[in-house]
Write a protein that holds these residues in place. Sequence first.
Motif, mmCIF file in Angstrom:
data_model
loop_
_atom_site.group_PDB
_atom_site.id
_atom_site.type_symbol
_atom_site.label_atom_id
_atom_site.label_comp_id
_atom_site.label_asym_id
_atom_site.label_seq_id
_atom_site.Cartn_x
_atom_site.Cartn_y
_atom_site.Cartn_z
ATOM 1 N N TYR A 143 2.172 -1.452 4.356
ATOM 2 C CA TYR A 143 0.931 -2.212 4.564
ATOM 3 C C TYR A 143 0.598 -2.411 6.044
ATOM 4 C CZ TYR A 143 -2.669 -5.740 3.846
ATOM 5 O OH TYR A 143 -3.844 -6.435 3.851
ATOM 6 N N PRO B 279 -1.759 1.534 8.546
ATOM 7 C CA PRO B 279 -2.960 1.351 9.369
ATOM 8 C C PRO B 279 -2.671 1.504 10.865
ATOM 9 C CG PRO B 279 -2.833 -0.363 7.719
ATOM 10 C CD PRO B 279 -1.518 0.367 7.677
ATOM 11 N N ILE C 139 -13.912 -1.501 13.871
ATOM 12 C CA ILE C 139 -13.329 -2.333 12.804
ATOM 13 C C ILE C 139 -12.161 -3.112 13.389
ATOM 14 C CG2 ILE C 139 -12.123 -2.389 10.567
ATOM 15 C CD1 ILE C 139 -13.266 0.392 9.992
ATOM 16 N N THR C 140 -11.227 -2.352 13.954
ATOM 17 C CA THR C 140 -9.971 -2.958 14.388
ATOM 18 C C THR C 140 -10.146 -3.894 15.570
ATOM 19 O OG1 THR C 140 -8.869 -0.996 13.583
ATOM 20 C CG2 THR C 140 -7.580 -2.405 15.006
ATOM 21 N N MET D 251 3.253 -16.230 2.645
ATOM 22 C CA MET D 251 4.485 -15.830 1.978
ATOM 23 C C MET D 251 5.633 -16.826 2.189
ATOM 24 S SD MET D 251 4.402 -11.703 2.491
ATOM 25 C CE MET D 251 4.951 -11.681 4.157
ATOM 26 N N GLU E 299 -4.697 4.137 13.034
ATOM 27 C CA GLU E 299 -5.482 3.748 14.218
ATOM 28 C C GLU E 299 -4.978 4.451 15.473
ATOM 29 O OE1 GLU E 299 -4.757 -0.422 14.020
ATOM 30 O OE2 GLU E 299 -5.859 -0.579 12.134
ATOM 31 N N LYS F 256 -12.058 -8.948 6.776
ATOM 32 C CA LYS F 256 -12.705 -7.880 6.016
ATOM 33 C C LYS F 256 -12.083 -7.788 4.623
ATOM 34 C CE LYS F 256 -13.776 -2.956 6.642
ATOM 35 N NZ LYS F 256 -13.218 -2.453 5.375
ATOM 36 N N GLY G 298 -16.847 -0.968 8.979
ATOM 37 C CA GLY G 298 -16.030 -0.467 7.867
ATOM 38 C C GLY G 298 -16.846 0.387 6.915
ATOM 39 N N GLU H 119 -16.709 -6.057 11.526
ATOM 40 C CA GLU H 119 -15.714 -5.275 10.796
ATOM 41 C C GLU H 119 -16.245 -4.768 9.451
ATOM 42 O OE1 GLU H 119 -15.520 -8.311 11.894
ATOM 43 O OE2 GLU H 119 -14.484 -9.712 10.568
ATOM 44 N N PHE I 92 -2.685 -15.517 -3.870
ATOM 45 C CA PHE I 92 -1.623 -15.951 -2.969
ATOM 46 C C PHE I 92 -1.375 -17.456 -3.096
ATOM 47 C CE2 PHE I 92 -2.789 -12.043 -0.356
ATOM 48 C CZ PHE I 92 -1.699 -11.327 -0.828
ATOM 49 N N LYS J 32 -6.485 -10.679 -6.222
ATOM 50 C CA LYS J 32 -5.203 -11.011 -5.598
ATOM 51 C C LYS J 32 -5.042 -12.528 -5.630
ATOM 52 C CE LYS J 32 -4.168 -6.809 -4.303
ATOM 53 N NZ LYS J 32 -4.228 -6.010 -3.118
ATOM 54 N N ARG K 6 -13.043 -10.780 2.456
ATOM 55 C CA ARG K 6 -14.443 -10.695 2.011
ATOM 56 C C ARG K 6 -14.637 -9.617 0.953
ATOM 57 N NH1 ARG K 6 -16.025 -9.951 7.660
ATOM 58 N NH2 ARG K 6 -15.793 -11.968 8.654
ATOM 59 N N ALA L 98 -9.868 -9.602 12.373
ATOM 60 C CA ALA L 98 -10.959 -8.840 11.757
ATOM 61 C C ALA L 98 -10.552 -8.143 10.462
ATOM 62 C CB ALA L 98 -11.496 -7.817 12.755
ATOM 63 N N LYS L 99 -9.389 -7.510 10.455
ATOM 64 C CA LYS L 99 -9.016 -6.744 9.268
ATOM 65 C C LYS L 99 -8.698 -7.646 8.078
ATOM 66 C CE LYS L 99 -6.133 -3.995 11.477
ATOM 67 N NZ LYS L 99 -5.048 -3.021 11.590
ATOM 68 N N LEU M 294 -3.222 0.038 -0.439
ATOM 69 C CA LEU M 294 -1.833 -0.429 -0.430
ATOM 70 C C LEU M 294 -1.750 -1.906 -0.784
ATOM 71 C CD1 LEU M 294 -0.273 1.205 2.758
ATOM 72 C CD2 LEU M 294 0.377 1.620 0.390
ATOM 73 N N ASP M 295 -0.722 -2.252 -1.520
ATOM 74 C CA ASP M 295 -0.511 -3.647 -1.851
ATOM 75 C C ASP M 295 -0.017 -4.395 -0.615
ATOM 76 O OD1 ASP M 295 -0.213 -5.634 -4.189
ATOM 77 O OD2 ASP M 295 1.641 -5.861 -3.037
ATOM 78 N N TYR M 296 -0.363 -5.677 -0.558
ATOM 79 C CA TYR M 296 0.029 -6.486 0.601
ATOM 80 C C TYR M 296 1.538 -6.476 0.791
ATOM 81 C CZ TYR M 296 -0.065 -10.366 3.913
ATOM 82 O OH TYR M 296 0.054 -11.147 5.032
ATOM 83 N N TYR M 297 2.276 -6.345 -0.306
ATOM 84 C CA TYR M 297 3.735 -6.411 -0.218
ATOM 85 C C TYR M 297 4.380 -5.044 -0.009
ATOM 86 C CZ TYR M 297 3.112 -11.210 -1.681
ATOM 87 O OH TYR M 297 2.738 -12.521 -1.721
#
Lengths: 186, 185
Positions: free
Chosen positions: B50, B54, B116-117, A42, B58, A88, B147, B143, A172, A170, A91, A84-85, B43-46
């Motif tokens: 976001y 999570p 996962i986390t 960003m 968690e 994931k 997942g 993950e 970027f 997406k 991918r 990791a997240k 959710l969108d990255y922005y």
Amino acid sequence: MKKLLLASALLTSSALMPAFAADYVIDTKGAHASINFKASHMGFSVLAGRFNKFSGNFSYDKDNITAAKISVTIDTSSFDSNHAKRDKHVRSDDFLDVSKYAQATFVSTKVEDKGNGKLAINGNFTMHGVTKPLVINAVKVGEGSDPWGGYRAGFNGTATIAMGDFGFKKDFGKVDLELHIEGIRK
Amino acid sequence: MIRNKLLWETSKQKYGLVSKGLHWLSALAVFTLFGLGYWMVDLDYYSEWYQRAPHWHESAGLLLCIVTLFRLVWRTIATKPEIISSHSALEKKCSAIMTFALYFILLTVFASGYLITSADGKAIAVFDWFNVSAFILIAENQEDLAGAIHYYIAYTLIFMALIHALAALKHHFIDKDNTLKRMIK
């Protein structure tokens, strides 16, 4: 003793033979090669990561550089950004969609000699099922016999791709690819 | 030691306050976490959620895991209410299987979520309150595997919980027995 002499004679003669394009296998086994990427987070900073698994071959002869060829296959599921997240997510079908497109490939079509060990490697890059022409600007790092009876040659290469070109959900922006390749002569 | 039957112990006719509290807290948490999880993955990255969604998912999930482990200990200590005599043999069998399945699936959801986390070896912060350290790496691309398990098992859990609720309602409204009441009153 005779055998040894014969072997050394053969080795010497092969070393004296006129140079012809030698085929190399990229030393992924010894991990003397890496494919890294950099993308903007960003506009705040640069996010770096790599692909842990890939394989490839090239042929190169310093006296006939334009005859050089390279092909590299990347295992897209080996994407690794040390989180990791995020890995994931990248991918997933938002980006690489690795369950559908398990491989990304680069196959050279034309190599230009830019002098001083610099090369422009033109080729086709396929990722996410989309093939785009790509130029890798490469620099030869070194070449010669290694201490273990092999012969090696290595290069650095950089290329820039636009995520938007490859049909990801997406986008970027631009991603810089960085290749460090060391080959062992076959 | 003060023995307060209503508060701490399960009587022969109904569950004690602790057992009931744990049950309904789990029910509320499971459905809330499922809803939160369902929403946050798209959710969108922005989005301003976001990062936070999570993190909360968690954190709450790990706390519920701790609560569930306590609950498993508690149910071995607390007196169980008597089996309702009007229940058929089949109902008793199904009930036992369902109880086991719900706990088993619940623990699988916790384990897969945690894997996962923590797959990159980093600790998980629980509401910035304490950290749960990562387990040693189990599988390559852990993950992704964790997942997929988390996703399918979470849906299974919700499905099983709904069957469990329907069964309780069946006992309450059709059989008109004490099954649901002993978990409420």
